[in-house]
Design a protein around this motif. Sequence first.
Motif, PDB file in Angstrom:
ATOM      1  N   ILE A 128       9.153  -8.970  -4.215  1.00 26.05           N
ATOM      2  CA  ILE A 128       9.166 -10.256  -4.905  1.00 26.05           C
ATOM      3  C   ILE A 128      10.419 -10.308  -5.776  1.00 26.05           C
ATOM      4  N   SER A 129      11.113 -11.435  -5.770  1.00 27.79           N
ATOM      5  CA  SER A 129      12.285 -11.589  -6.630  1.00 27.79           C
ATOM      6  C   SER A 129      12.074 -12.737  -7.608  1.00 27.79           C
ATOM      7  N   ILE A 130      12.517 -12.491  -8.831  1.00 25.07           N
ATOM      8  CA  ILE A 130      12.412 -13.475  -9.914  1.00 25.07           C
ATOM      9  C   ILE A 130      13.820 -13.811 -10.386  1.00 25.07           C
ATOM     10  N   TRP A 131      14.097 -15.082 -10.532  1.00 27.50           N
ATOM     11  CA  TRP A 131      15.354 -15.521 -11.148  1.00 27.50           C
ATOM     12  C   TRP A 131      15.015 -16.082 -12.532  1.00 27.50           C
ATOM     13  N   VAL A 132      15.631 -15.505 -13.569  1.00 29.02           N
ATOM     14  CA  VAL A 132      15.422 -15.983 -14.934  1.00 29.02           C
ATOM     15  C   VAL A 132      16.511 -17.003 -15.238  1.00 29.02           C
ATOM     16  N   GLU A 133      16.117 -18.237 -15.339  1.00 28.44           N
ATOM     17  CA  GLU A 133      17.051 -19.350 -15.489  1.00 28.44           C
ATOM     18  C   GLU A 133      17.297 -19.666 -16.962  1.00 28.44           C
ATOM     19  N   VAL A 134      18.543 -19.943 -17.301  1.00 29.78           N
ATOM     20  CA  VAL A 134      18.912 -20.321 -18.664  1.00 29.78           C
ATOM     21  C   VAL A 134      20.201 -21.122 -18.586  1.00 29.78           C
ATOM     22  N   ASP A 135      20.382 -22.053 -19.513  1.00 30.81           N
ATOM     23  CA  ASP A 135      21.640 -22.789 -19.510  1.00 30.81           C
ATOM     24  C   ASP A 135      22.766 -21.899 -20.036  1.00 30.81           C
TER      25      ASP A 135
ATOM     26  N   ALA B 133      18.436  -9.170  -7.292  1.00 32.44           N
ATOM     27  CA  ALA B 133      17.839  -9.974  -6.217  1.00 32.44           C
ATOM     28  C   ALA B 133      18.875 -10.348  -5.157  1.00 32.44           C
ATOM     29  N   ARG B 134      19.957  -9.613  -5.106  1.00 34.25           N
ATOM     30  CA  ARG B 134      21.034  -9.906  -4.152  1.00 34.25           C
ATOM     31  C   ARG B 134      20.553  -9.784  -2.713  1.00 34.25           C
ATOM     32  N   ALA B 135      21.261 -10.480  -1.829  1.00 35.22           N
ATOM     33  CA  ALA B 135      20.905 -10.470  -0.404  1.00 35.22           C
ATOM     34  C   ALA B 135      20.939  -9.072   0.177  1.00 35.22           C
ATOM     35  N   GLU B 136      21.835  -8.237  -0.307  1.00 37.37           N
ATOM     36  CA  GLU B 136      22.037  -6.893   0.226  1.00 37.37           C
ATOM     37  C   GLU B 136      20.811  -5.991   0.060  1.00 37.37           C
ATOM     38  N   LEU B 137      19.945  -6.327  -0.899  1.00 41.96           N
ATOM     39  CA  LEU B 137      18.753  -5.508  -1.145  1.00 41.96           C
ATOM     40  C   LEU B 137      17.457  -6.235  -0.805  1.00 41.96           C
TER      41      LEU B 137
ATOM     42  N   ARG C 133       0.829  -1.199   0.000  1.00 44.82           N
ATOM     43  CA  ARG C 133       0.000   0.000   0.000  1.00 44.82           C
ATOM     44  C   ARG C 133       0.871   1.260   0.000  1.00 44.82           C
ATOM     45  N   ASN C 134       0.366   2.302  -0.639  1.00 46.64           N
ATOM     46  CA  ASN C 134       0.959   3.644  -0.591  1.00 46.64           C
ATOM     47  C   ASN C 134       2.328   3.757  -1.252  1.00 46.64           C
ATOM     48  N   ARG C 135       2.699   2.781  -2.026  1.00 44.39           N
ATOM     49  CA  ARG C 135       3.943   2.829  -2.792  1.00 44.39           C
ATOM     50  C   ARG C 135       3.879   1.753  -3.870  1.00 44.39           C
ATOM     51  N   PRO C 136       4.759   1.837  -4.882  1.00 43.39           N
ATOM     52  CA  PRO C 136       4.784   0.762  -5.884  1.00 43.39           C
ATOM     53  C   PRO C 136       5.332  -0.545  -5.282  1.00 43.39           C
ATOM     54  N   ALA C 137       4.840  -1.665  -5.766  1.00 38.48           N
ATOM     55  CA  ALA C 137       5.458  -2.950  -5.452  1.00 38.48           C
ATOM     56  C   ALA C 137       6.821  -3.012  -6.143  1.00 38.48           C
ATOM     57  N   LEU C 138       7.807  -3.566  -5.457  1.00 40.04           N
ATOM     58  CA  LEU C 138       9.173  -3.601  -5.968  1.00 40.04           C
ATOM     59  C   LEU C 138       9.551  -5.047  -6.297  1.00 40.04           C
ATOM     60  N   VAL C 139       9.791  -5.295  -7.575  1.00 36.65           N
ATOM     61  CA  VAL C 139      10.059  -6.643  -8.075  1.00 36.65           C
ATOM     62  C   VAL C 139      11.446  -6.668  -8.700  1.00 36.65           C
ATOM     63  N   ALA C 140      12.291  -7.564  -8.234  1.00 37.13           N
ATOM     64  CA  ALA C 140      13.613  -7.747  -8.823  1.00 37.13           C
ATOM     65  C   ALA C 140      13.568  -8.859  -9.856  1.00 37.13           C
ATOM     66  N   ILE C 141      14.113  -8.598 -11.035  1.00 40.63           N
ATOM     67  CA  ILE C 141      14.221  -9.614 -12.083  1.00 40.63           C
ATOM     68  C   ILE C 141      15.707  -9.846 -12.337  1.00 40.63           C
ATOM     69  N   ASP C 142      16.198 -10.964 -11.861  1.00 37.37           N
ATOM     70  CA  ASP C 142      17.626 -11.266 -11.865  1.00 37.37           C
ATOM     71  C   ASP C 142      17.909 -12.464 -12.778  1.00 37.37           C
ATOM     72  N   GLY C 143      19.158 -12.666 -13.077  1.00 39.20           N
ATOM     73  CA  GLY C 143      19.574 -13.781 -13.922  1.00 39.20           C
ATOM     74  C   GLY C 143      20.904 -13.442 -14.565  1.00 39.20           C
ATOM     75  N   ARG C 144      21.606 -14.453 -15.023  1.00 39.17           N
ATOM     76  CA  ARG C 144      22.900 -14.189 -15.639  1.00 39.17           C
ATOM     77  C   ARG C 144      22.731 -13.445 -16.958  1.00 39.17           C
TER      78      ARG C 144
END
Length: 208
Positions: A148-155, A138-142, A39-50
Amino acid sequence: MSTGDSEKNRTHIPKRVHRQAEQPHLLVEVLRRLTAHVRNRPALVAIDGRSGSGKSTLAATMAALSRNVAVVASDDIAWNQSFFDWAQLARTNLLEPLHQFGAPVSWRPSAWAEHNRPGTIDVPAGTSMVLLEGVGTARAELADLIDISIWVEVDTDTARRRLNTRGSSSGKPEDSEFVSSWLTAEERFLALDRPWIHADIVVDSSPR
């Protein structure tokens, strides 16, 4: 390449993490449900991956499919800074202001001014969700500031192939020395932080 070889090149994802198919319109709905309490602010979503995993493409597609979604790239935060030592910049100038005051937030990084890069990093008024995309978002420091954090997986082979063909933001081929330096730093960072461990959602972007 055999299935066994492909699996060896994939990041280990804990079984507790839900693996979401890469369907951006469904992913947007999932994120809306998971952040409905904000509430009262944007939702913050991290999209991480190599590098080469498809983070930027996924973020841009999701933003295009939904109203009032802003995308902030870690490449812009880190521009002419350290490859990965930018977390405090993001915390102080973007994430904490969004938590405290909501949108809008407008920030001109000092490196932009020093190198005469025009513009600002903006989260407009009325933004309901911010997609912070890039390696290390999506690092631990943040983690305390990310909803919500998303990891984009790829080989690894697919990621390298995409890197070799996509070119730089200017449309020219990436400088091979820069790419080599970046990937060395990236592997070192990922080995230490293992951001996929913090992921709430895993998106598989490998070719089918």
